[in-house]
Design a protein around this motif. Structure first.
Motif, PDB file in Angstrom:
ATOM      1  N   VAL A 138       0.868  -1.174   0.000  1.00  0.00           N
ATOM      2  CA  VAL A 138       0.000   0.000   0.000  1.00  0.00           C
ATOM      3  C   VAL A 138       0.906   1.225   0.000  1.00  0.00           C
ATOM      4  CG1 VAL A 138      -0.156  -0.025   2.531  1.00  0.00           C
ATOM      5  CG2 VAL A 138      -1.948   1.080   1.221  1.00  0.00           C
TER       6      VAL A 138
ATOM      7  N   MET B 205      -2.013   4.712   3.204  1.00  0.00           N
ATOM      8  CA  MET B 205      -2.076   4.292   4.606  1.00  0.00           C
ATOM      9  C   MET B 205      -2.377   5.470   5.515  1.00  0.00           C
ATOM     10  SD  MET B 205       0.330   1.907   6.970  1.00  0.00           S
ATOM     11  CE  MET B 205      -0.164   0.440   6.115  1.00  0.00           C
ATOM     12  N   LEU B 206      -1.761   6.608   5.246  1.00  0.00           N
ATOM     13  CA  LEU B 206      -2.015   7.782   6.089  1.00  0.00           C
ATOM     14  C   LEU B 206      -3.452   8.277   5.894  1.00  0.00           C
ATOM     15  CD1 LEU B 206       1.403   9.629   5.757  1.00  0.00           C
ATOM     16  CD2 LEU B 206       0.604   8.143   7.616  1.00  0.00           C
TER      17      LEU B 206
ATOM     18  N   GLU C 137      -6.042   6.373   5.095  1.00  0.00           N
ATOM     19  CA  GLU C 137      -6.927   5.431   5.783  1.00  0.00           C
ATOM     20  C   GLU C 137      -6.915   5.679   7.287  1.00  0.00           C
ATOM     21  OE1 GLU C 137      -6.536   1.310   4.846  1.00  0.00           O
ATOM     22  OE2 GLU C 137      -7.162   1.598   2.775  1.00  0.00           O
ATOM     23  N   ALA C 138      -5.737   5.988   7.807  1.00  0.00           N
ATOM     24  CA  ALA C 138      -5.644   6.286   9.240  1.00  0.00           C
ATOM     25  C   ALA C 138      -6.525   7.488   9.580  1.00  0.00           C
ATOM     26  CB  ALA C 138      -4.189   6.564   9.624  1.00  0.00           C
ATOM     27  N   ARG C 139      -6.460   8.512   8.732  1.00  0.00           N
ATOM     28  CA  ARG C 139      -7.289   9.712   8.965  1.00  0.00           C
ATOM     29  C   ARG C 139      -8.776   9.378   8.886  1.00  0.00           C
ATOM     30  NH1 ARG C 139      -4.934  14.807   7.578  1.00  0.00           N
ATOM     31  NH2 ARG C 139      -7.060  15.590   7.759  1.00  0.00           N
TER      32      ARG C 139
ATOM     33  N   MET D 261     -10.273   6.422   9.228  1.00  0.00           N
ATOM     34  CA  MET D 261     -10.700   5.532  10.315  1.00  0.00           C
ATOM     35  C   MET D 261     -10.785   6.287  11.638  1.00  0.00           C
ATOM     36  SD  MET D 261      -8.426   2.321   8.940  1.00  0.00           S
ATOM     37  CE  MET D 261      -8.017   1.659  10.547  1.00  0.00           C
ATOM     38  N   SER D 262      -9.860   7.234  11.839  1.00  0.00           N
ATOM     39  CA  SER D 262      -9.899   8.046  13.067  1.00  0.00           C
ATOM     40  C   SER D 262     -11.159   8.895  13.122  1.00  0.00           C
ATOM     41  CB  SER D 262      -8.691   8.987  13.130  1.00  0.00           C
ATOM     42  OG  SER D 262      -7.492   8.269  13.175  1.00  0.00           O
TER      43      SER D 262
ATOM     44  N   LEU E 282     -14.127   8.110  11.983  1.00  0.00           N
ATOM     45  CA  LEU E 282     -15.373   7.329  11.984  1.00  0.00           C
ATOM     46  C   LEU E 282     -16.340   7.854  13.040  1.00  0.00           C
ATOM     47  CD1 LEU E 282     -13.973   3.717  11.580  1.00  0.00           C
ATOM     48  CD2 LEU E 282     -15.816   4.663  10.174  1.00  0.00           C
TER      49      LEU E 282
ATOM     50  N   PHE F 278     -20.108   6.994  14.929  1.00  0.00           N
ATOM     51  CA  PHE F 278     -21.008   5.860  15.164  1.00  0.00           C
ATOM     52  C   PHE F 278     -22.363   6.357  15.648  1.00  0.00           C
ATOM     53  CE2 PHE F 278     -16.714   4.321  15.352  1.00  0.00           C
ATOM     54  CZ  PHE F 278     -16.767   3.094  14.713  1.00  0.00           C
TER      55      PHE F 278
ATOM     56  N   ASP G 215     -23.890   1.954  17.700  1.00  0.00           N
ATOM     57  CA  ASP G 215     -22.777   1.428  16.879  1.00  0.00           C
ATOM     58  C   ASP G 215     -23.227   0.523  15.744  1.00  0.00           C
ATOM     59  OD1 ASP G 215     -21.181   2.856  18.551  1.00  0.00           O
ATOM     60  OD2 ASP G 215     -20.137   1.128  19.426  1.00  0.00           O
TER      61      ASP G 215
ATOM     62  N   ILE H 253     -14.509  -0.407   4.409  1.00  0.00           N
ATOM     63  CA  ILE H 253     -13.912  -0.318   5.752  1.00  0.00           C
ATOM     64  C   ILE H 253     -14.947  -0.261   6.883  1.00  0.00           C
ATOM     65  CG2 ILE H 253     -12.479   1.139   7.259  1.00  0.00           C
ATOM     66  CD1 ILE H 253     -10.711   1.745   4.813  1.00  0.00           C
TER      67      ILE H 253
ATOM     68  N   LYS I  78     -16.729  -3.462   8.042  1.00  0.00           N
ATOM     69  CA  LYS I  78     -15.923  -4.519   8.655  1.00  0.00           C
ATOM     70  C   LYS I  78     -16.083  -4.576  10.161  1.00  0.00           C
ATOM     71  CE  LYS I  78     -11.851  -4.691   5.689  1.00  0.00           C
ATOM     72  NZ  LYS I  78     -10.387  -4.655   5.683  1.00  0.00           N
ATOM     73  N   ILE I  79     -16.527  -3.470  10.750  1.00  0.00           N
ATOM     74  CA  ILE I  79     -16.552  -3.387  12.211  1.00  0.00           C
ATOM     75  C   ILE I  79     -17.677  -4.251  12.762  1.00  0.00           C
ATOM     76  CG2 ILE I  79     -16.813  -1.815  14.169  1.00  0.00           C
ATOM     77  CD1 ILE I  79     -15.721   0.399  12.204  1.00  0.00           C
ATOM     78  N   GLU I  80     -17.340  -5.083  13.735  1.00  0.00           N
ATOM     79  CA  GLU I  80     -18.321  -5.976  14.350  1.00  0.00           C
ATOM     80  C   GLU I  80     -19.500  -5.169  14.881  1.00  0.00           C
ATOM     81  OE1 GLU I  80     -15.955  -7.921  17.271  1.00  0.00           O
ATOM     82  OE2 GLU I  80     -14.744  -8.942  15.747  1.00  0.00           O
TER      83      GLU I  80
END
Lengths: 323, 323
Positions: free
Chosen positions: A198, A203-204, A206-208, A210-211, A213, A215, A219, A247, A250-252
């Motif tokens: 990647v 990657m950076l 995606e980090a941003r 995901m941070s 997110l 809910f 959730d 993405i 994917k979260i449970e």
């Protein structure tokens, strides 16, 4: 549709030709380059003059398939027999369409949507990857599936099936992969090249994302914003962002993942759901659509406002929570 | 090692028994529960009384394999014939070792490290997953690989091979997967359950870790800190963090990924490298070790100081950059 050419006939025709130009589709992926280079190496073993052409640069991540290949060196060759590989329509030739679109002698493909634009078409519409008919042709030529040919074919299979995970994967796909492994190819190394790679920017980014997110509804709804600021600050490309919509789901516990991509003046929305939430119905409320578990729409509003509207609508589609 | 029991003999023995207790290993994974439940459903079809036991709770993510299974219901049954599945040593029985450790009649396994603690052992040391000998036994019993049995076996194969990506995957693994797919199992759905599932805490922790990546030496070294603060603020468990060390090396151009896990008073370091960097040599400089591309060590220092020391050492192991 004209008659579908059997692989045995495709093999015969290729064996009769001395100078063969293989064409990949634009924005090349692992299957078009893997299948084309498998045929390239096979035909080279028969002593043919062969070249692979693509409108866009060959991906660096698949460099292991063509470490020494320099297409410019062969551009001046006379064009004798033209074979399109994994190219469903002539316009998918991209910048090569003008020169080659009307002169494709043979198309080897697996897309049910193939428009039959070539003089002859060998179409395996049930195959997960073009690597499957390509392998069958190479075997019909009488060559073994081994060495670099096998690496090319494995790359096609693995990339078009998401590593044998997607629903297009069949028993035949797995059996061809088994044959390839038996030939001694280090598939674990190939998988590292294919799946463990990647860009820093992605990657950076995606980090941003995901941070950021958010809910909702205990959730069960997750909203992921992909703002213009994230794109500008990380340098991630639009193409690299194409697969990020999976993405949040994917979260449970998340039943609906909402990805909001900010553009000038509007937001492009991707919805991904799990049973029993119907993403298509939610997208329809915003004049969008899609499938039960994957849908999309466009909303002319800010990211914040789009999120508010989407969550408001999505609430109605969640199952009642057990007390 | 005593004689290795052939699968045909294991099948005969199981067919002769009426009450069979199947044991999984502690901290159960997809292969131990998949293989055990494949045998459970097969033996139930033969009219046997069967139960599956595990020292730790069965993972919720594999609930689709045992939707109605309640082990407590059967705990009071008499123990007649005990079969350990995917359990390499008696102490891997965890809390079940005291009661069952000395009374395992048959062990079905694929770990070369199996200590031969059972009365009889059917060991396929070359198999990627215990699901491979389990499938062979079920076939030797005369039952088809289909339905829930096939789902269980696929789960074992897919989880122990990282989705057919790891180097333990063989042609036989792929062929068994092909058989399973031919039986009509929706493997795409299983793959979603297996691979598209992450806790909210883990996703938020990964976002934090990825955001905190530091790059050195022209982006050829990436350092990822896993601080106590990240763990405290996201609630991610130590177990969930076990597989994060692979993240920094995924980045294109990175030759050495360093993951620094902060503990009280010390840092646990994971090094992951690509050709030509030798992770083992770098770890050795800190009294650690491992393999060429994966090694580890412990440094009694802060995260910042550990990073400084590691980067200083790692610099010496990078190839010269081309001008």
């Amino acid at each position: 549709m004209k008659e579908n050419l059997p692989v045995s006939r495709a093999a015969e025709i290729l064996m009769q030709r001395d100078n063969i130009t293989l064409l990949c589709h634009r924005r090349p992926d692992g299957d078009t380059v893997g299948s084309a280079f498998a045929l390239y190496y096979a035909l080279q073993m028969l002593g043919k003059e062969v070249r692979v052409l693509c409108a866009d640069p060959l991906p660096e991540m698949y460099r292991y398939l063509y470490p020494d290949y320099t297409p410019s060196r062969v551009l001046e060759w006379p064009v004798e027999y033209v074979v399109a590989v994994d190219v469903a329509t002539a316009d998918l030739l991209g910048g090569l369409e003008e020169k080659y679109g009307q002169m494709v002698d043979l198309c080897i493909d697996h897309h049910p949507s193939n428009t039959d634009y070539a003089a002859l078409t060998c179409l395996w519409a049930g195959a997960a990857a073009c690597a499957e008919p390509a392998a069958a042709i190479i075997k019909a030529i009488g060559l073994p599936i081994a060495g670099r040919i096998a690496e090319c074919l494995y790359t096609g299979l693995a990339t078009d099936t998401g590593g044998f995970r997607f629903s297009n994967t069949t028993a035949a796909t797995m059996r061809l992969a088994a044959e390839i492994m038996e030939s001694g190819v280090d598939t674990a190394r190939l998988n590292t090249c294919i799946f463990e790679s990647v860009s820093k920017a992605k990657m950076l980014a995606e980090a941003r994302m995901m941070s950021a997110l958010q809910f909702y509804e205990n959730d069960r709804i997750a909203v992921m914003p992909v703002t213009l600021a994230i794109r500008a600050e990380t340098g991630v490309t639009g193409e690299e962002l194409e697969d990020v919509a999976g993405i949040p789901r994917k979260i449970e516990g998340v039943l609906l993942g909402i990805t909001i991509k900010e553009h000038e003046g509007e937001c492009h929305i991707s919805l991904r759901s799990k049973e029993p939430v119907n993403a298509d119905q939610i997208a329809a409320a915003f004049d969008g659509g899609g499938h039960r578990f994957a849908a999309g729409c466009t909303i002319r509003a800010s990211v914040e406002e789009a999120a508010r509207l989407l969550v408001e609508e999505a609430r109605k589609h969640l199952p009642k929570e057990q007390a």
